[in-house]
Write an enzyme that holds these catalytic residues in place. Structure first.
Site, mmCIF file in Angstrom:
data_model
loop_
_atom_site.group_PDB
_atom_site.id
_atom_site.type_symbol
_atom_site.label_atom_id
_atom_site.label_comp_id
_atom_site.label_asym_id
_atom_site.label_seq_id
_atom_site.Cartn_x
_atom_site.Cartn_y
_atom_site.Cartn_z
ATOM 1 N N GLU A 288 1.166 -0.851 -0.201
ATOM 2 C CA GLU A 288 0.162 0.185 0.275
ATOM 3 C C GLU A 288 1.106 1.038 -0.107
ATOM 4 O OE1 GLU A 288 -3.212 0.206 2.681
ATOM 5 O OE2 GLU A 288 -3.943 -1.044 2.063
ATOM 6 N N GLU B 144 -4.600 -8.426 0.369
ATOM 7 C CA GLU B 144 -5.138 -8.276 0.886
ATOM 8 C C GLU B 144 -7.241 -7.863 1.298
ATOM 9 O OE1 GLU B 144 -4.313 -5.524 4.468
ATOM 10 O OE2 GLU B 144 -2.483 -5.963 3.942
#
Ligand code: NOJ
Length: 432
Positions: A159, A337
């Site tokens: 991220e 995720e």
């Protein structure tokens, strides 16, 4: 088309969130170890789930769930506690973990950077300074030299949207800076570090690597199924600037060698060549769609369900994220995720009943099945998280795990959702 036989059904974690042992066996502090008052209720990540000492038991629980893969991250300050110094004890921890996973038939998926920058790197300027590119590459070389006999899957970053925007623009994540005017430099450093790392891993890995990164995917779900609605959603997902930064701001230079408008003056043709070093998969972390950021009223009017983090739970976003990433980049997708937080508790029967998480699995996963049936190459699904853990500034309140962790005793309990997920894995997704 059903799920492929070698589909990687797994779960994920990150070093700073589970390992603990923050100053043991030669580990140096990370920027999260010194986050102090920024963390709720005076909590710290210093002990977390003490996975550093419980790894064997944790792998046994993964095996009990039938996981085929485990995505975890390596702590840079555990491996390189000071400039130029390699910590053999830190490497030994990961070597044991990786070998235990392999012995249990669980594929290790390694994230090289999940936000826990060493304090000493921050003192060298962190993402603000171009020096970080070389420092990161030195670290990557040590890790890939040490583990590429056994590890095939590598993620350069987790991220980047968050550790650039939230950490250096909003100042809400460590190291809590507001370098608003220079943030495009930070972003450029991260993109170059990514591209150079991909090239390095490909050059030195001892087994043919599969390289990617995990994106904070903020997807816009189309308002209807007309071609116009689909095109509008793609535009909103990749070219607008909602949320933590649009998918395209980070994804386009990496996957297409093209700079979005915002970075056009920042990235030279030479930069883009380095940044777009070909990758093998694109990871997507999927939590909530970006629709409510654009049209909050509609979601509020519907009284749309939220989880305990106040995030909208909308199962459609898994399908749309996979599909949109595939349509834009044509690179195989890995769900790196996906999960939800709740305030789970142990019931008097000693079990942890988490029906919301079971519902969540059944709301989200059929969308992934649909994507696979439509022929999109999806390599795997890593549920966030394998176990309850340290949720950054939120501390230990929100519980994301399939495994419940009692932080006082470090006792683990498989939640009901873990058994449900085990069933799904056992049928290779047919039960969805
Ligand atoms: C994404 C991050 O990668 C992870 O570290 C975090 O715990 C989850 N989102 C949930 O917020």
């Amino acid at each position: 088309m059903p799920f492929p036989k070698d589909f990687l059904w797994g779960a994920a974690s990150a070093a700073a969130q589970v390992e603990g042992a923050w100053n043991i066996d030669g580990k140096a502090p990370s920027i999260w170890d010194v986050a102090g008052d920024h963390i709720k209720n005076g909590e710290t990540c210093h002990d977390a789930c003490d996975h550093y000492h419980h790894w064997k038991e944790d792998v046994a629980l993964m095996k009990e769930m039938g996981l085929k893969s485990y995505r975890f991250s390596i702590s840079w300050p555990r491996v390189i506690p000071e400039k130029g110094k390699v910590n053999e004890k830190g490497l030994a921890f990961y070597r044991n973990l990786i070998q235990e996973l392999k012995a249990n038939g669980i594929e290790p998926l390694v994230t090289l950077y999940h936000w826990d920058m060493p304090v000493w790197v921050d003192q060298e300027g962190g993402w603000k300074s171009p020096k970080i590119i070389e420092l990161y590459l030195e670290y990557v070389k040590v890790v890939v030299d040490a583990f590429s006999d056994d590890v095939q899957y590598w993620m350069t970053f987790n991220e980047p949207q968050v550790f650039i925007m939230m950490s250096y623009v909003m100042g809400s994540f460590a190291p809590f800076r507001h370098d608003v005017l220079t943030f495009k430099n930070h972003l450029r450093h991260m993109l170059l570090a990514h591209g150079k790392a991909v090239r390095l891993i490909r050059q030195i890995a001892k087994t043919p690597p599969k390289i990617g990164l995990a994106m904070a995917a903020t997807t816009y779900i189309p308002d209807g199924d007309t071609p116009e609605a689909l095109a509008d959603a793609m535009q909103k997902s990749f070219e607008s600037r909602v949320g933590e930064g649009s998918n395209g701001l980070y994804g386009d230079p990496i996957c297409l060698g093209r700079a979005s408008k915002m970075l056009r003056r920042k990235l030279s043709a030479e930069d883009l060549k380095i940044i777009s070093e070909p990758i093998d998969f694109i990871g997507v972390n999927v939590y909530q769609p970006s629709n409510p950021m654009i049209n909050k009223e509609a979601y509020e009017k519907e009284n749309h369900p939220k989880n305990c983090m106040d995030w909208y739970v909308d199962g459609r976003c898994l399908y749309w994220t996979i599909r949109q990433y595939w349509e834009r980049y044509h690179i195989p997708v890995m769900v790196t995720e996906n999960g939800m937080a709740a305030h789970d508790t142990v019931s008097p029967d000693g079990k942890v009943h988490d029906p919301e998480r079971i519902d969540f699995l059944h709301q989200f996963l059929p969308g992934m099945k649909r994507a696979v049936e439509e022929g999109i190459p999806v390599l795997g699904y890593q549920h966030w998280s394998v176990m309850d853990n340290f949720e950054w500034c939120e501390g230990y309140g929100p519980r994301f795990g399939l495994i419940y962790v009692d932080y006082q005793t470090q006792k683990r309990i498989l939640k009901d959702s873990a058994y449900e997920y085990a069933q799904i894995i056992q049928t290779n997704g047919e039960s969805l």
